[in-house]
Design a protein around this motif. Structure first.
Motif, PDB file in Angstrom:
ATOM      1  N   SER A 163       0.800  -1.272  -0.180  1.00  0.00           N
ATOM      2  CA  SER A 163      -0.038   0.076  -0.073  1.00  0.00           C
ATOM      3  C   SER A 163       0.878   1.210  -0.063  1.00  0.00           C
ATOM      4  O   SER A 163       0.683   2.238  -0.763  1.00  0.00           O
ATOM      5  N   LYS A 164       2.006   1.326   0.732  1.00  0.00           N
ATOM      6  CA  LYS A 164       2.745   2.254   0.934  1.00  0.00           C
ATOM      7  C   LYS A 164       3.611   2.492  -0.440  1.00  0.00           C
ATOM      8  O   LYS A 164       3.925   3.723  -1.016  1.00  0.00           O
ATOM      9  N   THR A 205       2.626   1.507  -3.589  1.00  0.00           N
ATOM     10  CA  THR A 205       1.698   1.998  -4.550  1.00  0.00           C
ATOM     11  C   THR A 205       1.559   3.611  -4.393  1.00  0.00           C
ATOM     12  O   THR A 205       1.049   4.310  -5.263  1.00  0.00           O
ATOM     13  N   HIS A 206       1.230   3.766  -3.110  1.00  0.00           N
ATOM     14  CA  HIS A 206       0.955   5.632  -2.870  1.00  0.00           C
ATOM     15  C   HIS A 206       2.225   6.384  -3.271  1.00  0.00           C
ATOM     16  O   HIS A 206       2.231   7.322  -4.087  1.00  0.00           O
ATOM     17  N   LYS A 217       1.993   6.397  -7.019  1.00  0.00           N
ATOM     18  CA  LYS A 217       0.977   7.282  -7.602  1.00  0.00           C
ATOM     19  C   LYS A 217       1.498   8.871  -7.272  1.00  0.00           C
ATOM     20  O   LYS A 217       1.308   9.624  -8.260  1.00  0.00           O
ATOM     21  N   HIS A 218       2.168   8.883  -6.321  1.00  0.00           N
ATOM     22  CA  HIS A 218       2.766  10.511  -6.357  1.00  0.00           C
ATOM     23  C   HIS A 218       3.946  10.536  -7.326  1.00  0.00           C
ATOM     24  O   HIS A 218       4.057  11.928  -7.770  1.00  0.00           O
ATOM     25  N   GLU A 240      -3.725   0.582 -10.495  1.00  0.00           N
ATOM     26  CA  GLU A 240      -3.020   0.699  -9.037  1.00  0.00           C
ATOM     27  C   GLU A 240      -1.853  -0.452  -8.903  1.00  0.00           C
ATOM     28  O   GLU A 240      -2.209  -1.548  -9.613  1.00  0.00           O
TER      29      GLU A 240
END
Length: 297
Positions: A117-118, A120-121, A124-125, A139
């Motif tokens: 999850s981290k 993928t964030h 995204k950033h 994602e």
């Protein structure tokens, strides 16, 4: 006959009770008695049916409006569901599935989901900064984050061709990103895979065109990308060709001019150091131990 009587026009009767007066206009004969009562009853029934139809139509319209309002309320309730709750339910489902497919415990799988999850964030950033972000983007972990993960976490310092091949092997659905299940399955092989599983992974990485064989040209390409040209060296390709020829003879057990997985497996079983003969694509033992420690609660 008097003059007044002779001056009155004659009336001609028509079927149905109508008559024509002297001016030719149609008129109706007065209705009385049982016939009049029957007509009034018919009118009353007609008007009653009209009222019922009107009421029914209004009720249908009212029901339709109520149904639309209820559907809109349900849609809004679904929209108000916390995305974190959706993620938690999705991760719980994946964890139960992967407990059967991997050697990870439930606690380790939960930690891997959090790390994913981290990452993928971060992906995204990274997309937002580079201007490549879009609502329809899938994602997952992109190539840039994957390369940094290999370098910084697993001490895999290798050239771009091998990094790309490793990414392709992890991205099994060719979506341009590594999704949750492939991420965990890849780590399962990386961290706790059997020798044969690791052989299969390395062979796929070295098989640049994915045709099931490692050819002399592919060996040349792998070696050429790994070697650094020395100052004053006129033709480094010649040395790479000689090295490729030696490697092919060493691993081509059945002498058919190319290396099959069976050739590769037999050679590596005899000489385990040849597992990564064409470039590093597995983590070091120290990095495996360090990473597994981070999965503990």
């Amino acid at each position: 006959m008097s003059k007044e009587q002779s001056a009155k026009p004659m009336s001609a009767s028509r079927p149905g009770g109508e008559c024509l007066n002297g001016d030719g206009a149609a008129g109706r004969l007065p209705i009385s008695g049982s016939a009049g009562a029957l007509v009034m009853k018919s009118v009353s029934l007609f008007l009653a049916r009209g009222r019922k139809t009107s009421v029914s139509s209004r009720r249908q319209q009212s029901t339709s409006v109520e149904q639309k309002q209820e559907l809109e309320k349900k849609r809004k309730r679904r929209a108000r569901v916390d995305p974190k709750m959706k993620s938690a339910a999705y991760y719980a489902k994946i964890i139960e599935l992967l407990k059967k497919k991997t050697k990870f415990s439930k606690v380790e799988l939960e930690s891997l989901c959090k790390i994913y999850s981290k990452l993928t964030h971060v992906t995204k950033h990274h997309r937002e900064i580079s201007g490549k972000s879009s609502p329809s983007a899938t994602e997952g972990i992109d190539r840039t984050i994957f390369r940094e993960l290999l370098h910084n976490t697993f001490n895999i310092i290798t050239e771009d061709t091998l990094i790309e091949r490793m990414f392709v092997c992890w991205d099994k659905e060719s979506e341009g990103v590594i999704k949750l299940q492939p991420w965990i399955l890849g780590l399962d092989l990386f961290l706790r895979g059997t020798e044969r599983e690791k052989m299969g992974f390395c062979f796929k990485v070295y098989d640049l065109n994915s045709d099931g064989f490692i050819t002399k040209d592919e060996i040349f390409q792998l070696f050429k990308n790994c070697l650094i040209k020395q100052p004053g060296e006129e033709d480094p390709d010649e040395g790479v060709r000689d090295l490729s020829e030696l490697a092919l003879k060493k691993l081509d057990v059945d002498h058919d001019g190319k290396i099959s997985f069976e050739d590769y497996e037999m050679t590596v079983k005899d000489e385990p150091l040849l597992l990564e003969a064409f470039g590093q694509c597995l983590p070091s033992s120290e990095s495996i131990v360090a990473f597994l420690i981070t999965l503990r609660p």
